[in-house]
Every structure is written in C-alpha cells, then in structure tokens.
Design a protein around this motif. Structure first.
Motif, short mmCIF file in Angstrom:
data_model
loop_
_atom_site.label_atom_id
_atom_site.label_comp_id
_atom_site.label_asym_id
_atom_site.label_seq_id
_atom_site.Cartn_x
_atom_site.Cartn_y
_atom_site.Cartn_z
N GLY A 164 28.78 6.90 4.05
CA GLY A 164 29.66 7.24 3.27
C GLY A 164 29.61 6.03 2.05
N ILE A 165 29.01 4.72 1.98
CA ILE A 165 29.07 3.59 1.19
C ILE A 165 28.62 4.12 0.30
CG2 ILE A 165 28.57 1.36 1.00
CD1 ILE A 165 30.87 0.63 3.28
N GLY A 166 26.80 4.67 1.05
CA GLY A 166 25.35 4.36 0.88
C GLY A 166 25.39 5.87 -0.39
N LEU A 167 25.79 6.56 0.01
CA LEU A 167 26.33 8.32 -0.89
C LEU A 167 27.11 7.96 -1.83
CD1 LEU A 167 27.23 10.99 1.68
CD2 LEU A 167 24.89 10.96 0.22
N VAL A 168 28.19 6.63 -1.38
CA VAL A 168 28.66 6.63 -2.95
C VAL A 168 27.94 6.10 -4.04
CG1 VAL A 168 30.99 5.86 -3.97
CG2 VAL A 168 31.04 7.19 -2.32
N VAL A 169 27.50 4.90 -3.25
CA VAL A 169 26.48 4.14 -4.25
C VAL A 169 24.95 4.60 -4.91
CG1 VAL A 169 24.49 2.05 -4.00
CG2 VAL A 169 26.75 2.14 -2.88
N ALA A 170 24.75 5.66 -4.18
CA ALA A 170 23.60 6.84 -4.44
C ALA A 170 24.21 7.48 -5.90
CB ALA A 170 22.82 7.10 -4.37
N GLY A 171 25.90 8.26 -5.95
CA GLY A 171 26.21 8.88 -6.51
C GLY A 171 26.83 8.15 -7.81
N GLY A 172 26.93 7.05 -7.28
CA GLY A 172 27.31 6.02 -8.76
C GLY A 172 26.13 5.44 -9.65
N VAL A 173 24.83 5.49 -9.18
CA VAL A 173 23.58 4.91 -10.18
C VAL A 173 23.26 6.69 -10.23
CG1 VAL A 173 20.79 4.66 -9.50
CG2 VAL A 173 22.68 3.30 -8.31
N LEU A 174 23.30 7.80 -10.22
CA LEU A 174 22.74 8.77 -11.09
C LEU A 174 24.14 9.11 -12.01
CD1 LEU A 174 21.65 11.47 -7.50
CD2 LEU A 174 21.00 10.12 -9.56
N LEU A 175 25.21 8.88 -11.57
CA LEU A 175 26.18 8.76 -12.70
C LEU A 175 26.07 8.17 -13.40
CD1 LEU A 175 29.39 10.29 -13.45
CD2 LEU A 175 30.03 8.83 -12.03
N ALA A 176 25.49 6.67 -13.76
CA ALA A 176 25.31 5.75 -14.80
C ALA A 176 23.69 7.17 -15.85
CB ALA A 176 25.15 4.62 -14.16
N THR A 177 23.00 6.89 -14.61
CA THR A 177 21.73 6.74 -15.77
C THR A 177 22.20 8.73 -16.11
OG1 THR A 177 20.43 7.78 -13.53
CG2 THR A 177 20.25 6.48 -14.24
N GLY A 178 22.57 9.00 -15.55
CA GLY A 178 23.17 10.68 -16.02
C GLY A 178 23.85 10.84 -17.36
N LEU A 179 25.12 9.75 -17.45
CA LEU A 179 25.39 9.52 -18.67
C LEU A 179 25.05 8.86 -19.66
CD1 LEU A 179 29.42 8.64 -16.80
CD2 LEU A 179 28.50 10.49 -18.73
N VAL A 180 24.62 7.76 -19.30
CA VAL A 180 23.63 7.25 -20.29
C VAL A 180 22.45 7.59 -20.88
CG1 VAL A 180 22.70 4.35 -20.52
CG2 VAL A 180 24.54 4.72 -19.34
#
Length: 70
Positions: free
Chosen positions: A34-50
């Motif tokens: 779960g922690i790994g999925l949240v971290v991976a999702g956070g990275v994708l979210l950041a790169t998608g927004l920026v």
C-alpha cells in the motif's frame, strides 16, 4: 524546467496515479504494498501535473511537442 511530457501522457499519468493512490489507501492500507502504491501514485501525480519527468530527461525521451520559434 522545460516540459517533456505531452498532453496524452499527462492524462494517462493522472488517471493511473488516481488508481494507484486509491488502491494504496483503501485496498492495501497499512501494508508495504500500500505504501509503495501511494508513493508510485504520488510520483505519477507530480509528473503529470508539472509536465516534467526526470527519467525521460535521463533517457532523452520527449512526448511533448516542441514549441515553435517566432
């Protein structure tokens, strides 16, 4: 910082990020997965927004259209 992630790539990243964060927070909460999925999702979210992906930069990839010089 120049963008190297195109519009379609950004939309896919944002969609995938929302799925990964949901899975990490609700279905696999409290586990290492779960922690790994949240971290991976956070990275994708950041790169998608920026619109910038460091891995794309290292590999020399670009999915965005270059801006025309006037």
């Amino acid at each position: 910082m120049k963008t190297n992630v195109g519009l379609l790539d950004r939309l896919i990243r944002l969609l995938l990020a929302s799925v990964l964060v949901y899975l990490g927070l609700f279905l696999y909460s409290g586990s290492a997965l779960g922690i790994g999925l949240v971290v991976a999702g956070g990275v994708l979210l950041a790169t998608g927004l920026v619109g910038f992906c460091g891995l794309y930069s290292l590999l020399g990839l670009r999915t965005s259209q270059p801006r025309e010089q006037i």
